[in-house]
Design a protein around this motif. Structure first.
Motif: not given
Length: 869
Positions: A83-90
């Motif tokens: 989830x944190x990886x997806x947050x960083x992508x956003x």
């Protein structure tokens, strides 16, 4: 920049399968800093007032600062949460969108500047440059800002789900390798006997009569600096020379108190005490008492400290006036060695292993003693594997160890045919060793380093070329007064070299060149993955978050079209799909770089003028290109326009004076008259290159190009005159094959005061002696190249007034028979290259030439033709 296809390396990660993603995310912090810096510019401030969005932009800035603050903490925790990886992508996508909006303000400011400058006298120009209705523009920008703020607010709130802490500055704790020790088994070390002996000589000699001197072993990670230091530390000559030996691994911890404790703990014959309970004053007293009267050797292994004050603080304590005491430092950083006042003669640059030593080392780790003779097929494959390791001992050992007791030919072939990053690695493996250096880079250098992935492997990279890309992508800080953008880029290149990332670095004066070790290049490719992507037959998908795409084949242009937020696109050689180009231009409106090197298109679409963010347009060697639309001159952000080799181009577009950001202009054209007056008003112009403009007879009539730093004139067969006064501020001048050019350039007996650092005169039959304007740069000139000047008969006596000359190359000048008598005055001359001048070489050949004594002070005198033999 991308002139040769490069095969994309496979990515069969095992232990480090998440590493490319982590590295790509480490570039985010720099992106955040860049956008926040732009929000503070005058152009954005003025635009915010004009559009009535000042409070919205302030809100954007505040939310960005919150997110920027937690990025460093997020990088450490990414592996813990998808989830944190997806947050960083956003976050990455949002910051990219925000940068586009902020840059749009700069575009508008530049457009208004052009209209205000030229619009009042020409309604045609005003119409030519005008955009949509100002009210519509204001509403559109306000809407975009509101959208950005909504997304920012959500992401700022979402950070709480991951327990992220706000860190205002880049104070990340860098991974530190395990503490080292001084023990080594010499039988396990290969190929370092000569290096050991050389360093031992430096340590035992007492010729400098200093009470304390420093010898530094410098090189990239994995070269075996620590192993070499161990060999030296345990050499019998060292034992005989020094009464006291101490080994300390300092790594990132150069805090005085901690270093004093480590040194005390390493000194033998001390009653063991818990020095952690001592004050700094007690520690320094204890250490000075221990060192007093003893000639000592102190090894500071894995030093990263680049703060002179910290070193001087330590040096004052350990320098106890005992003649011949030495400090031996191992470091990846040239800067760390320099701050210790290391003399050039005592800075030992550690090189890679030879092919023979690399193979010998590999066999030690891949086979039991003599076992390789039982497996001749594996031995041959092993030789190919060793080639991949590029002489890096750590790589050789890691690969060899992974193959120990494995005799399956297919397994060996798999290692040979895949990148060595595929190997399972512990914390002492190849990737961690190199990644440690990358982690140490300041944030402003990381995107510069990652961008090397766009260059072909094994290429010689020229700083002035890479600098145009860095500037276009916003990687370069603004220049200081009297600096060019290439100067700024050169500083960054030098810093990367000083940290042992670059090989074969050479400073020409005004420019530099370098290469990347194969393993460093592989590291670059992985760091850049997800940000800089190559599209080829094996990798045909457009990564969703990639900002920079390189098309490796022409037939890939028919694939599903990339997303519209791309920052740079590099199309392959022979690109002829005009429909794709039209679609690309219409959809990717935020492009900063568009490369069409060696394309086969005949014209650019008129819609190119809508790419208002475009900074770099390369059409070099597009030999079918006949015209450029005048709309190109709408690109007020354009910094580089490369038309070299466009041999069918009839003329430059009208309105060149509107390209007010242009720094680099490279031209091949059939036109007779050059638009001098239009070029004179381009106050950002730094580099001009005219190649094979065969109809031009004169340049720069009645104008002065005060900002110009580099000028190249190549193969302009009709060119007769160029007044030197028009270009007197340049640093670099190259003249090739311009047979009719008057080389005196209007300079008579009065020698101009110029700032030339680098001069090339090539294939000029009219050159009989050097023109006098070169003497005007006596206090600046560093490199002088003379080649193919078949009628050059003498070098003037004033040549020896060029006291800063460092590199002098003479080639294919058969009538040149001598050098000036006072060559000894050129005390800074370190390299003299003579080729294609048989009589000259005969007289000055090192050791045997009749006049060798006149130039014997020069460190490197050589003939590349003999080297080839």
């Amino acid at each position: 920049m991308i002139h040769q296809p490069t095969i994309l390396l496979t990515t069969n990660f095992q232990l480090h399968s998440s590493l490319p993603k982590l590295m790509a995310e480490s570039l985010l912090f720099r992106i955040a800093e860049s956008v926040l810096g732009k929000l503070a510019t005058a152009a954005v401030h003025e635009a915010s007032l004009a559009l009535g969005v000042r409070s919205e932009l302030q809100q954007m800035k505040e939310n960005m600062e919150i997110i920027r603050g937690v990025l460093l903490d997020a990088e450490k925790k990414t592996t813990q949460s998808s989830g944190l990886s997806e947050w960083l992508r956003q976050v990455k996508r949002l910051f990219s969108d925000a940068e586009d909006i902020v840059d749009d303000f700069e575009c508008e400011a530049l457009r208004k500047h052009v209209v205000n400058t030229y619009g009042s006298c020409s309604r045609k120009v005003r119409r030519f440059l005008s955009k949509s209705n100002p009210v519509v523009y204001r509403l559109r920008m306000a809407h975009h800002i509101q959208d950005i703020n909504t997304r920012l607010a959500k992401l700022a709130a979402d950070r709480n789900m991951f327990g992220l802490q706000i860190i205002d500055h880049d104070t990340r704790v860098v991974h530190v390798r395990e503490m080292t020790h001084s023990h080594v088994n010499p039988s396990n070390v290969t190929g370092r006997e000569h290096d050991k002996n050389e360093i031992v000589k430096l340590l035992v000699q007492d010729g400098d009569f200093q009470s304390l001197s420093v010898i530094s072993i410098v090189g990239m990670g994995g070269l075996g600096k620590t192993t070499l230091a161990k060999l030296v530390f345990n050499d019998t000559n060292i034992d005989e020379c020094f009464q006291l030996k101490m080994w300390v691994c300092v790594s990132n911890d150069f805090e005085l108190r901690n270093v004093l404790i480590k040194i005390l703990n390493s000194a033998p014959n001390l009653t063991r005490e818990n020095f952690n309970n001592f004050e700094t004053e007690q520690l320094q007293n204890l250490l000075r008492n221990r060192l007093e009267g003893k000639k000592f050797l102190l090894v500071l292994d894995d030093a990263w400290n680049e703060d002179p004050a910290r070193w001087h603080e330590l040096k004052e304590i350990i320098d106890v006036d005992v003649e011949g005491s030495k400090v031996l430092v191992t470091t990846r950083s040239h800067a760390a060695a320099t701050i210790m006042h290391t003399k050039s003669s005592n800075l030992y640059l550690l090189g890679c292993l030879s092919k023979e030593d690399s193979l010998s080392l590999f066999l030690k780790f891949a086979f039991d003693d003599g076992e390789e003779n039982k497996h001749p097929e594996l031995l041959e494959i092993g030789k190919e594997i060793v080639e991949k390791c590029g002489g890096l001992p750590l790589a050789v050992k890691t690969v060899g160890s992974s193959l120990f007791s494995k005799f399956d030919k297919k397994e060996w072939e798999s290692i040979r045919d895949n990148e060595i990053w595929s190997l399972k690695q512990n914390e002492e493996g190849i990737l961690p060793a190199l990644k440690l250096s990358y982690d140490q880079l300041p944030s402003y250098l990381k995107p510069c380093f990652a961008s090397f992935s766009l260059c072909p492997q094994n290429a010689i990279i020229i700083c002035s070329q890479i600098s145009t890309m860095w500037e276009a992508l916003g990687f370069l800080p603004p220049p200081k007064e009297s600096e060019s953008m290439v100067d700024v880029a050169n500083h960054l290149v030098y810093e990367l070299w000083s940290r042992s990332f670059l090989a074969d670095y050479f400073d020409f004066g005004g420019d530099s060149s370098f290469t990347l070790h194969d393993l460093v290049y592989d590291l670059v490719v992985h760091i850049a993955k997800g940000e800089f992507e190559r599209i080829n037959l094996r990798n045909q998908k457009f990564p969703e978050n990639a900002q920079h795409l390189v098309f490796m084949e022409n037939n890939l242009h028919g694939q599903a079209f990339p997303h519209t937020s791309l920052k740079s696109v590099y199309l392959c050689q022979g690109m002829n799909n005009e429909a794709f180009l039209i679609k690309l231009v219409s959809r990717c409106k935020y492009l900063r770089i568009l490369e069409l090197y060696s394309s086969e298109i005949e014209s650019l679409p008129y819609s190119i003028g809508k790419l208002k963010h475009l900074r770099h347009l390369n059409l070099q060697n597009s030999k079918k290109l006949k015209r450029l639309p005048d709309s190109v001159c709408k690109l007020q952000n354009l910094q580089t326009l490369d038309l070299l080799g466009c041999v069918e181009l009839q003329k430059l577009p009208k309105g060149m004076r509107n390209l007010i950001s242009l720094r680099n202009l490279f031209i091949t054209t059939k036109q007779v008259d050059f638009p001098d007056k239009d070029i004179e008003v381009l106050t950002s112009l730094e580099k001009l290159n005219f190649s094979y403009c065969n109809n031009l007879e004169s340049l720069f009539n009645g104008i002065q190009l005060s900002t110009l730093k580099k000028l190249a004139l190549l193969g302009c067969e009709s060119l007769k005159s160029v007044p030197f006064h028009a270009i007197r501020n340049i640093n670099v001048l190259a003249i090739y094959n311009c047979d009719k050019l008057e080389l005196s350039m209007g300079v008579g007996s009065q020698i101009p005061d110029s700032r030339l650092k680098y001069v090339v005169l090539k294939d000029l039959p009219q050159l009989v002696t050097l023109p006098k304007w070169i003497q005007g740069s006596a206090n600046f000139l560093q490199s002088l190249f003379i080649d193919g000047c078949i009628n050059l008969k003498e070098l003037p006596d004033w040549l020896t007034t060029l006291i800063y000359l460092n590199f002098f190359s003479i080639g294919k000048c058969p009538n040149l028979l001598s050098l000036p008598d006072n060559m000894h005055q050129l005390t800074n001359l370190e390299r003299l290259e003579i080729s294609g001048c048989p009589e000259l070489w005969k007289r000055f050949k090192p050791g045997v030439g009749h006049d060798w004594y006149k130039i014997s002070h020069i460190k490197h005198v050589y003939n590349p033709e003999e080297d080839e033999e």
